[in-house]
Design an enzyme around this catalytic site. Structure first.
Site, PDB file in Angstrom:
ATOM      1  N   TRP A  39      23.783  88.618  35.837  1.00  0.00           N
ATOM      2  CA  TRP A  39      22.508  88.142  35.289  1.00  0.00           C
ATOM      3  C   TRP A  39      22.677  87.371  33.988  1.00  0.00           C
ATOM      4  CZ3 TRP A  39      22.809  90.186  30.584  1.00  0.00           C
ATOM      5  CH2 TRP A  39      23.511  91.381  30.437  1.00  0.00           C
ATOM      6  N   ASN A  40      23.873  87.325  33.393  1.00  0.00           N
ATOM      7  CA  ASN A  40      23.943  86.735  32.049  1.00  0.00           C
ATOM      8  C   ASN A  40      23.926  85.203  32.063  1.00  0.00           C
ATOM      9  OD1 ASN A  40      26.559  86.687  33.050  1.00  0.00           O
ATOM     10  ND2 ASN A  40      27.506  87.144  31.080  1.00  0.00           N
TER      11      ASN A  40
ATOM     12  N   LYS B  41      24.493  86.442  46.938  1.00  0.00           N
ATOM     13  CA  LYS B  41      23.688  87.579  46.476  1.00  0.00           C
ATOM     14  C   LYS B  41      23.637  87.532  44.944  1.00  0.00           C
ATOM     15  CE  LYS B  41      24.262  91.555  44.952  1.00  0.00           C
ATOM     16  NZ  LYS B  41      23.195  91.525  43.921  1.00  0.00           N
TER      17      LYS B  41
ATOM     18  N   GLY C 235      31.402  89.755  37.677  1.00  0.00           N
ATOM     19  CA  GLY C 235      30.719  90.984  37.279  1.00  0.00           C
ATOM     20  C   GLY C 235      31.625  91.839  36.422  1.00  0.00           C
TER      21      GLY C 235
ATOM     22  N   GLU D 240      35.960  87.372  38.777  1.00  0.00           N
ATOM     23  CA  GLU D 240      35.784  86.962  37.369  1.00  0.00           C
ATOM     24  C   GLU D 240      35.125  88.145  36.676  1.00  0.00           C
ATOM     25  OE1 GLU D 240      37.018  84.200  36.293  1.00  0.00           O
ATOM     26  OE2 GLU D 240      37.520  83.454  38.273  1.00  0.00           O
ATOM     27  N   LEU D 241      35.890  88.883  35.872  1.00  0.00           N
ATOM     28  CA  LEU D 241      35.406  90.188  35.406  1.00  0.00           C
ATOM     29  C   LEU D 241      35.217  90.245  33.886  1.00  0.00           C
ATOM     30  CD1 LEU D 241      37.656  92.254  37.841  1.00  0.00           C
ATOM     31  CD2 LEU D 241      35.341  91.394  38.217  1.00  0.00           C
TER      32      LEU D 241
ATOM     33  N   CYS E 104      30.835  87.222  28.810  1.00  0.00           N
ATOM     34  CA  CYS E 104      32.170  87.789  29.075  1.00  0.00           C
ATOM     35  C   CYS E 104      33.205  87.289  28.067  1.00  0.00           C
ATOM     36  CB  CYS E 104      32.601  87.445  30.491  1.00  0.00           C
ATOM     37  SG  CYS E 104      32.546  85.683  30.840  1.00  0.00           S
TER      38      CYS E 104
ATOM     39  N   GLU F 270      33.978  96.469  26.383  1.00  0.00           N
ATOM     40  CA  GLU F 270      33.181  95.250  26.284  1.00  0.00           C
ATOM     41  C   GLU F 270      31.789  95.660  25.784  1.00  0.00           C
ATOM     42  OE1 GLU F 270      32.076  93.513  30.088  1.00  0.00           O
ATOM     43  OE2 GLU F 270      32.574  91.547  29.284  1.00  0.00           O
TER      44      GLU F 270
END
Ligand code: NAD
Length: 489
Positions: free
Chosen positions: A154-155, A178, A231, A253-254, A287, A389
C-alpha cells in the site's frame, strides 16, 4: 484544498476488460480524516480462478503479438496516466495519505515504467551459440513465462503495480494483479485506463483481496508461472515457502533497514535538506527510507540542531491541503507499532530531540492516523528501532567514530536493500559505498531509484530486480533449441 476526485471506475474487481460485481467488500477510508471513500468489492477464490482462466485464454495471443504493438500500448498508458495525473494524484492522496505533490511524483514514477518497458518490449534478445557437434547449432531464446501473479503493498500502490505490470506485459505475459487490501482504489482506477490504451481484455486482471486468502490462492494456482511480490520480508518468506510446492519462480522486493552514513566531511546543510525529504516521503513508510542515520561523533551536536530546526519547518496534515509536507500513516495499527518501537528505544536511553505535531491544530484530522515526525538521538545498534524496519517518520541518530567501524555496523543487519553515503571526498564515498551489502546506494543523493536501473534487494531484502533492461527477464524463460544448420541445396 484539493478535492477527492469523482471516480471514473467502478470500485469492483476488473476482469476481462470490465468491472465484475463482488460479493464481499472492504471499507476504504481516507487515513487523514477517517472519512469513508468507498466500499470496494473484493474477489473470492472463485473469482480469482475465473480471472486466471480469462488470462490463460488470451496468453498465447498476447505472447505472439508484435513487441512493437505491446510497446505502443504501454507507452499510450504512460501518456494517459500523465494526462490524468491530477485525478490519479488526488485519489492516491485520499486513499494512501501522502501529500498531493508526492502523489504527483508517484504518478510520474509509475508512468516512467510504462514508458521504459514500452521501449524495452522490442529489446528482448536471444542468441545463437556454437554446438560441439558438426552441422548443428543452438538457438537460445527468451520466452514469456505465461500468466503471472503480481502482489503489491500500500505504500506506493500505483508505482509498485506499474513496475510489475509494465515489465510483465512487455515480456508478453498476461498478469493477474492482487493489490493491497488497504489501497485497492488506485489499482482499480488503472483498469479502464489500460483498456483505453488498447490493452486487449483479459491481459490484465485486477482482483483486490486479503493477502492470506487471495494472495495465497494466487501463489498456489498451477496456471500462475511466476509470482512477483513487493511486501514485508515475512510475507516474502511465506510466499517463497508456498511457491516451493509447485517449484514456482518468485521475484521478491522486500523490507529494508537502510543505513544513511554521514561522513565527517559531508556538507551538513545538504544532508539535512535531503534527509528530511527522505524521511517525510510517504511519512517514512518507504522500503528504502533511512532507518539508521550514522553520524560521526564530531558532527552530532550540529546535526541535531540543524535537523530539529528543519523538521520544525515542516507542515504535517491532510495531503490534499496546499503546503503539506507529510501526511498520516496508513492506519492506527501502524501508529501503534511505531510508538511501541519509539517507547522501547526511549526506555533504553534514546532521547527525543524534537517532535512535529502541527497536525494537532486541525480539528478535521482528529480521526486521522497521524504520528509525529520525530528526531531521536542516542540510538544504539541493539535497539529494536535500529534492527527492525520502523516504517514511520523517525530519524534515528546513531553515533560512530571511524569509517571502518561504520561500514561494519551498517552491514550488521539481515536486510540489504538500500544505503546512502554523504561526503565531500568522492573517492572515500565510493570506497564506502562499494563495501555496503545492499542493492542500491545513493551517494549525495536521496532518491536514486529510476525506471532505467535494475533495483532489487540482496540478503533478506529480496530476490530479483525491477526496472532496467534486466526487469523484463523476471518474466521470461530461457528456451534452447538444438537444430541442424541449414544447408545450401
Ligand atoms: P505486506 O507484506 O503486509 O503486504 C504486501 C502484499 O502481500 C499485500 O498485497 C498483501 O495482501 C499480500 N500478502 C500478505 N500476506 C500474503 C500471503 N501469505 N500470501 C500472498 N500475499 C500476501 O506489506 P505491506 O504492509 O503492504 O507493505 C510494506 C512492506 O513492503 C514493507 O516491509 C516494505 O519494506 C515492503 N516494500 C518493499 C519494497 C521494495 O521494493 N523492496 C517496496 C515497497 C514496500
Amino acid at each position: 484544498m484539493k478535492s477527492i476526485p469523482e471516480f471514473w471506475f467502478e470500485p469492483q474487481p476488473w476482469l476481462n476488460g470490465q468491472s465484475s460485481p463482488a460479493n464481499s467488500f472492504v471499507e476504504v477510508r481516507n487515513p487523514a480524516t477517517g472519512e469513508m471513500l468507498a466500499k470496494v468489492g473484493l474477489g473470492d477464490t472463485k473469482m480469482l480462478c475465473d480471472a486466471i482462466e480469462g488470462a490463460v485464454k488470451v496468453q498465447e495471443e498476447w505472447a505472439e503479438s508484435s513487441s512493437v504493438e505491446r510497446g505502443v500500448i504501454l507507452k499510450k498508458a504512460a501518456d494517459l496516466l500523465l494526462d490524468r495525473k491530477d485525478e490519479f494524484a488526488r485519489l492516491l492522496t485520499a486513499e494512501q495519505g501522502k501529500p498531493y505533490a508526492q502523489a504527483l511524483g508517484e504518478v510520474h514514477y509509475a508512468a516512467s515504467f510504462f514508458q521504459w518497458f514500452g521501449e524495452e518490449a522490442r529489446r528482448v534478445y536471444g542468441r545463437i551459440a556454437a554446438h560441439p557437434d558438426q552441422g548443428r547449432e543452438y538457438l537460445i531464446e527468451s520466452r514469456p513465462v505465461g500468466v503471472v501473479g503480481l502482489i503489491t503493498p500500500w505504500n506506493f500502490p500505483l508505482a509498485q503495480g506499474a513496475k510489475k505490470i509494465a515489465a510483465a506485459l512487455a515480456a508478453g505475459c498476461c498478469a493477474v494483479w492482487k493489490p493491497s487490501e488497504f489501497t485497492p482504489l488506485i489499482a482499480l482506477a488503472l483498469g479502464p485506463l489500460m483498456a483505453e490504451a488498447g490493452l486487449p481484455m483479459g491481459v490484465l486482471q485486477i482482483v483486490p483481496g486479503y493477502g492470506g486468502e487471495l494472495g495465497a490462492a494466487l501463489v498456489d494456482h498451477p496456471e500462475v508461472k511466476v509470482i512477483s511480490l513487493t511486501g514485508a520480508t515475512e510475507t516474502g518468506r511465506s510466499v517463497m515457502a508456498a511457491a516451493a510446492g509447485g517449484i514456482k519462480r518468485v521475484s521478491l522486493e522486500l523490507g529494508g533497514n537502510a543505513p544513511f552514513i554521514v561522513l565527517p566531511d559531508a556538507d551538513l546543510d545538504q544532508v539535512v535538506e535531503d534527509l528530511i525529504q527522505l524521511k517525510l516521503l510517504t511519512s517514512g513508510q518507504v522500503c528504502v527510507t533511512a532507518n539508521r542515520v550514522f553520524v560521526h561523533a564530531d558532527s552530532e551536536i550540529v546535526m541535531r540542531e540543524k535537523l530539529a530546526e528543519k523538521l520544525a519547518d515542516a507542515k504535517i496534515g491532510n495531503g490534499l491541503e496546499d503546503g503539506v509536507d507529510a501526511g498520516p500513516l496508513i492506519h492506527q495499527q501502524a501508529c501503534d507499532k511505531v510508538l511501541g518501537l519509539l517507547d522501547a528505544a526511549v526506555a533504553s536511553g534514546a532521547e527525543i530531540v524534537y517532535q512535529n505535531r502541527t497536525y494537532q491544530a486541525d480539528q478535521s484530522l482528529v480521526k486521522g492516523s497521524f504520528f509525529p515526525p520525530t528526531l531521536l538521538a542516542r540510538v544504539s545498534d541493539e535497539m529494536a528501532l535500529a534492527r527492525e524496519e520502523v516504517f514511520g517518520p523517525i530519524i534515528s541518530l546513531i553515533s560512530y567514530s571511524s569509517t571502518t567501524e561504520v561500514i561494519r555496523r551498517a552491514n550488521e543487519t539481515p536486510y540489504g536493500l538500500a544505503a546512502y553515503v554523504y561526503g565531500s571526498d568522492l573517492t572515500e564515498c565510493r570506497a564506502v559505498a562499494s563495501r555496503l551489502e545492499v542493492g542500491i546506494i545513493g551517494v549525495n543523493e536521496w532518491r536514486p531509484l529510476k525506471a532505467e536501473i535494475p533495483f532489487g534487494g540482496i540478503k533478506q531484502s529480496g530476490i530479483g530486480v525491477e526496472g532496467g533492461e534486466e526487469g523484463i527477464h523476471e518474466f521470461c524463460d530461457t528456451r534452447v533449441i538444438s537444430l541442424p544448420k541449414p544447408k545450401l541445396v
